[in-house]
Design a protein around this motif. Structure first.
Motif, short mmCIF file in Angstrom:
data_model
loop_
_atom_site.label_atom_id
_atom_site.label_comp_id
_atom_site.label_asym_id
_atom_site.label_seq_id
_atom_site.Cartn_x
_atom_site.Cartn_y
_atom_site.Cartn_z
N ARG A 105 0.93 -1.27 0.01
CA ARG A 105 0.02 -0.11 0.07
C ARG A 105 0.88 1.18 -0.10
O ARG A 105 1.88 1.26 0.53
N MET A 106 0.53 2.30 -0.94
CA MET A 106 1.18 3.52 -0.84
C MET A 106 -0.09 4.50 -0.30
O MET A 106 -1.10 4.55 -0.58
N LYS A 107 0.53 5.83 -0.29
CA LYS A 107 -0.19 6.90 0.21
C LYS A 107 0.24 8.22 -0.61
O LYS A 107 1.40 8.38 -0.95
N THR A 108 -0.76 8.92 -1.03
CA THR A 108 -0.40 10.27 -1.62
C THR A 108 -1.33 11.22 -1.12
O THR A 108 -2.45 10.92 -0.52
N GLY A 109 -1.29 12.65 -1.70
CA GLY A 109 -2.32 13.58 -1.05
C GLY A 109 -2.62 14.44 -2.24
O GLY A 109 -1.86 14.62 -3.14
N THR A 110 -3.74 15.23 -1.94
CA THR A 110 -3.96 16.23 -2.95
C THR A 110 -4.48 17.47 -2.20
O THR A 110 -4.98 17.31 -0.98
N PRO A 111 -4.24 18.76 -2.69
CA PRO A 111 -4.80 19.92 -1.93
C PRO A 111 -6.18 20.18 -2.21
O PRO A 111 -6.88 19.58 -3.03
N ALA A 112 -6.58 21.28 -1.37
CA ALA A 112 -8.12 21.78 -1.52
C ALA A 112 -8.20 22.61 -2.77
O ALA A 112 -6.90 22.96 -3.51
N GLY A 183 4.88 6.48 2.08
CA GLY A 183 4.20 7.73 1.43
C GLY A 183 5.53 7.95 0.13
O GLY A 183 6.49 7.20 0.15
N PRO A 184 5.26 8.67 -0.98
CA PRO A 184 6.27 9.26 -1.90
C PRO A 184 7.05 9.93 -1.64
O PRO A 184 7.25 10.61 -0.49
#
Length: 319
Positions: A105-112, A183-184
């Motif tokens: 499993r990996m995780k990443t994110g994005t902004p508003a 995470g990346p």
């Protein structure tokens, strides 16, 4: 609103694009979800969709992005999906694990996403785009009308913003144990920035337009998995965003990936002949990197079908 001249240019652009697309033969498209791969021994021979449609092919390329087992985190709120309002994909991961693949499993994110009408643009710094036009697509030609070039705007976080974020770290899935995947290397969340670079009193942000005819802006540099209320409070502490309205909050997303040591240099899997992986399924962390892998996988799938030599870039040739 588009000016009459802009509307004419846009119509010309779309017509030229359609003509080029019409010239591409043997290209079919189907909108559906692939639930499983079809195998013949250790060879892939096609895919089966949610609508029970079977497509047979000697080569299959998986470019699944963040959709395999995608789970979005908005503070303590968790929703399945590959992106907001787009469903996650299930089935392929379990099937490949049964075939002997190692997954993680990996995780990443994005902004508003910001409503540009709520921004005080006088408190931002204008950043013009590149003056030189360079096309990425073979569909583009030098004489083709271009969409209007829009600028970005620079702004900064501040100590008040950081204090608001620090005060809610126990509500961040990245820090309270709700997310335990890796995470990346790139694009750290704003929570990670204020923890890792605790000595910094400000971090640079970019307001990037999402399109030529929309008020929606991408707040580059402010990826976050904190609760929506915390994100809005922190954003309002930035002078240019004191009256900010958002279209949707930032969020973190977890997804399945496969250890890339299970690939040949052509991006064909070692376990299953004819099956190629490209992009975030390999643990990549950037759009350009993922796009480059898709290109390499596509070229090699084509070369294999035509009996040609594989296309492999050396470490000194690929960046």
């Amino acid at each position: 609103m588009w000016s009459p001249r802009a509307q004419i240019d846009r119509m010309r652009f779309m017509e030229q694009w359609r003509q080029k697309l019409d010239a591409i033969e043997q290209l079919d498209m189907w909108q559906d979800s692939v639930l499983q791969l079809i195998f013949d021994g250790e060879n892939v021979v096609g895919v089966e969709t949610a609508l029970k449609k079977k497509f047979y092919a000697p080569k299959v390329i998986l470019t699944v992005g963040t959709f395999l087992g995608g789970l979005m985190h908005f503070g303590s709120t968790m929703l399945p999906g590959g992106r907001v309002s787009e469903p996650a994909s299930y089935g392929i991961t379990d099937q490949l694990i049964q075939m002997g693949f190692v997954a993680g499993r990996m995780k990443t994110g994005t902004p508003a996403r910001i409503d540009g009408r709520s921004v005080d643009w006088s408190l931002t710094t204008l950043q013009e785009g590149d003056a030189e036009f360079n096309a990425f697509s073979f569909l583009s030609t030098p004489d083709m009308p271009r969409m209007p070039q829009l600028p970005c705007h620079i702004l900064y976080t501040n100590e008040e913003c950081h204090e608001i974020l620090r005060g809610s770290l126990d509500e961040s899935p990245l820090y309270n144990g709700q997310i335990d995947s890796i995470g990346p290397r790139y694009c750290p969340s704003i929570e990670t920035k204020i923890v890792t670079f605790a000595d910094k009193t400000a971090h640079q942000l970019f307001l990037e337009p999402e399109g030529a005819v929309t008020n929606e802006y991408y707040l580059n540099g402010f990826s976050s998995s904190l609760p929506m209320e915390t994100q809005i409070k922190a954003l309002k502490s930035i002078p240019a965003l004191r009256n900010v309205r958002i279209y949707r909050p930032g969020y973190a997303i977890e997804y399945d990936y496969f250890d890339p040591t299970q690939l040949q240099h052509t991006l064909e899997t070692k376990q299953i002949a004819g099956l190629y992986f490209a992009g975030q399924i390999n643990g990549t962390t950037g759009y350009e990197e993922a796009a480059g892998q898709g290109l390499i996988a596509g070229i090699n799938a084509h070369n294999a079908l035509k009996g040609r030599e594989p296309f492999i870039l050396g470490r000194n040739e690929a960046t």
